[in-house]
Enzyme design. Structure first.
Site, PDB file in Angstrom:
ATOM      1  CG  ASP A 203     -28.696 -84.654  54.421  1.00  7.78           C
ATOM      2  OD1 ASP A 203     -29.107 -85.818  54.302  1.00  7.78           O
ATOM      3  OD2 ASP A 203     -27.550 -84.304  54.081  1.00  7.78           O
ATOM      4  CG  HIS A 276     -28.061 -87.255  51.530  1.00  8.72           C
ATOM      5  ND1 HIS A 276     -27.933 -87.848  52.750  1.00  8.72           N
ATOM      6  CD2 HIS A 276     -26.955 -87.616  50.831  1.00  8.72           C
ATOM      7  CE1 HIS A 276     -26.801 -88.535  52.822  1.00  8.72           C
ATOM      8  NE2 HIS A 276     -26.184 -88.425  51.650  1.00  8.72           N
ATOM      9  CD  GLU A 339     -22.945 -90.348  51.390  1.00  9.45           C
ATOM     10  OE1 GLU A 339     -22.026 -90.942  51.980  1.00  9.45           O
ATOM     11  OE2 GLU A 339     -23.704 -89.540  51.960  1.00  9.45           O
TER      12      GLU A 339
HETATM   13  C1  ACM Z   1     -20.619 -86.171  51.750  1.00  6.97           C
HETATM   14  O1  ACM Z   1     -19.833 -86.165  52.721  1.00  6.97           O
HETATM   15  N1  ACM Z   1     -21.577 -87.084  51.672  1.00  6.97           N
HETATM   16  C2  ACM Z   1     -20.508 -85.204  50.690  1.00  6.97           C
END
Ligand code: ACM
Ligand code: ZN
Length: 619
Positions: A203, A276, A339
């Site tokens: 991440d 991410h 995201e």
């Molecule tokens: C997430 O909680 N961004 C998958």
């Protein structure tokens, strides 16, 4: 002198009169079918042997594991022998894969006993026997005083899981957890019959898996210079100014994969893309749109910098996935996909050129192209792609499985399109949420997902017909670790909510019963204590809720999760007892300055006294 310890594993005292429920058992998840004989018990002593059907090394492993756990838990030392060595039968626990009944599939099992002496755990596969052993272990007493005879309820069990996918996730990027804890997490999963560990390895805030072709991913990408403190993202944001890092070598990973497979747990690694990915970009800035420089994330949240959709990045990601595939033998690879801000792509010549040559009209379609291209790569290596529900945006790759986290809509849409789905909606399955009153709980990301709410979760959405519902493979809880720096914080957030989810994904829907589950928690709390695990007892919280009625009058309501609890309260700041007034219904707030309230079952107080002062609120 032979001391006899009559252990009665009956939570039935909790239920005052119903005879049928009196013989309930402590096993979580609740087995599909079981029968407890009212006469006699199963007796175990030091002559008890554990016999495994041979030749079967996996069964021998299970037998030895059971013997070790019996030694640790109840101080009995059963001999472990193979069936061909066992000359006679009696006072044995026998493990075998000779069930030959397809109704029990690959994971079901049967426990029988004969004359309260002989116990058999039978299944079609070692997986089933493993789950039978887990059930037997949850029948063992948690006793302070060691005794020479241990008596268990005389129970027959016929058990089978409801869902094929029963998952727990753990984020090791925001905080890193050592190999020993990952194994402990796997042990907990196994105890509750989960079969899939979703390991969130990369991440923005840290890359945690060794990739030999790109050593800077861990040399640079696993370390952030500092970490934000608390939850203030504004001008007053504070940092600890301490470098933070950690990663798993490929040898560590192989060791964990092997450990998990002995516990029937498949690991799904998650390698996040195209968003991410700040930690990876910091190590290899040429994979971003701007070329950097970047810094491994020091705050939580979503970052604008994502992978650039140029060929060089795809080569980089495919090289990484080649090594990931090499260490993780399971079918599924999770590629994230959640995201993904599109700002960088909008301003990047390489990304805009890609959109033109591929005929992509929007950046959402570029995201879909990105995921689709990775899916082709995975499929060509005999693997299947899983992504968060954002992978629906701009079109889903043909064979993708969707993890529905932003509610259930993504999962419903994907199932209607014939795609497989794993349900993990935020309001039911995010175990980073608070689980009790925020003022009594350690800092968490937000939300409130009580144990009873997890327990009440139904993974099959009403919107789906029977055929579409077959695409719901199961459910999973997610454990994001922004606010969970240490293993004790993680176990606190998952215990006992993972027990509740275990019953959701394993037990028949119509047999789920909060009252029985709640009663079983006492045994499990004792087990956590015995295992020296930090766990949460917020299930015994009271919640004060102020509501407005149709006349705009403010009324106080009190909520409890304890079945049949009687709430006693005082308004004069004295400590409530079982003689105090009983709370019946909501009350006009005008009449209350301060309330003290506590819960009682059969006259005995459960949990603590909860107080709320309304004087300040009313000013
Ligand atoms: C997430 O909680 N961004 C998958
Ligand atoms: Zn770009």
């Amino acid at each position: 002198m032979l001391k006899r310890f009559f252990f009665i594993l009956i939570v039935g005292l909790f239920f005052s009169c119903d005879k049928k429920e009196k013989t309930d058992i402590s096993i979580i998840p609740r087995p599909e079918k079981y029968l407890v004989s009212e006469n006699g018990t199963i007796k175990l002593n030091n002559e008890t042997r554990i016999i495994y059907e041979d030749p079967n090394p996996a069964l021998r492993f299970l037998a030895e594991d059971l013997a070790n756990q019996m030694k640790a838990r109840i101080n009995l030392h059963p001999a472990v022998i193979s069936l061909s060595e066992a000359k006679s039968i009696g006072n044995d626990i026998t493990l075998s894969v000779n069930l030959a009944d397809s109704a029990y599939g690959n994971e079901g099992y049967v426990i029988n006993h004969n004359g309260f002496k002989f116990v058999s755990i039978q299944a079609n596969s070692t997986k089933g026997v493993f789950y039978g052993v887990q059930s037997l272990l949850q029948l063992l007493p948690i006793q302070e005083i060691k005794t020479e005879i241990v008596e268990l309820p005389a129970i027959t069990i016929n058990d089978n899981p409801r869902f094929e996918y029963r998952g727990m996730h753990l984020d090791v990027s925001r905080h890193f957890f050592p190999v020993a804890f990952i194994k402990q997490y796997i042990d907990l999963m196994a105890m509750y019959k989960f079969n899939t560990f979703h390991w969130h390895l990369t991440d923005d805030q840290g890359w945690r898996i060794e990739i030999k072709k790109y050593p800077k991913l861990t040399q640079i990408g696993s370390i952030r210079a500092k970490t934000m403190i608390g939850k203030d993202f504004g001008e007053n944001q504070k940092f600890d100014n301490t470098p933070y890092g950690g990663f798993y070598t490929q040898d560590d990973i192989r060791e964990i994969v092997e450990y998990a497979s002995q516990k029937n747990i498949t690991i799904i690694p998650e390698i996040e893309m195209p968003g991410h990915s700040l930690a990876a970009l910091t190590a290899y800035p040429e994979m971003g749109c701007s070329g950097g420089p970047y810094e491994v994330g020091e705050s939580w949240g979503v970052f604008e910098d994502v992978y650039c959709a140029k060929d060089q990045t795809f080569t980089f990601i495919e090289d990484i996935l080649t090594e990931v595939i090499d260490v993780f033998p399971g079918t599924y690879i999770h590629i994230g996909g959640d995201e993904v801000p599109k700002t960088r792509w909008k301003n990047c010549p390489a990304c805009q050129k890609r959109m033109k040559t591929e005929g992509l009209k929007t950046e959402e379609e570029l995201q879909s192209y990105f995921i689709g291209r990775i899916e082709k790569f995975l499929v060509s290596h005999n693997r299947r792609l899983i992504g968060w529900d954002e992978i629906l945006e701009g079109g889903l790759p043909p064979e993708a499985t969707v993890m529905s986290w932003r509610g259930t809509e993504g999962g419903i849409a994907a199932a209607k399109m014939g795609h497989n789905v794993i349900m993990t909606p935020g309001n039911k399955c995010y175990f980073d949420h608070y689980q009790g009153n925020t003022e009594n709980e350690p800092l968490a990301i937000g939300g409130l997902t009580k144990v009873s709410e997890v327990y009440a979760y139904e993974p099959i959405p009403e919107e789906l017909n029977a055929d579409q519902a077959k695409h719901i493979l199961g459910a999973q809880a997610n454990v994001w670790t922004e606010y969970l720096p240490n293993p004790v914080n993680v176990t606190y957030m998952v215990l006992p909510r993972m027990a509740a989810l275990a019953e959701v994904v394993w037990s028949p829907k119509e047999k789920r019963d909060w009252k029985i589950f709640y009663a079983k928690l006492n045994y499990h709390f004792d087990l956590y204590k015995w295992m020296k695990l930090n766990y949460c007892q917020s299930v015994n919280n009271l919640y004060f809720r102020v509501m407005q009625n149709e006349n705009k009058q403010k009324r106080l309501n009190i909520e409890s999760e304890i079945p049949d609890a009687v709430i006693h309260f005082t308004l004069n700041d004295s400590i409530p007892t079982n003689e105090s007034k009983i709370w019946v219904k909501n009350m006009n707030l005008e009449e209350i300055e301060k309330i003290n309230a506590a819960q009682f079952v059969n006259g005995k107080q459960i949990g603590k006294v909860f107080s709320k002062n309304f004087v300040i609120d009313k000013l």
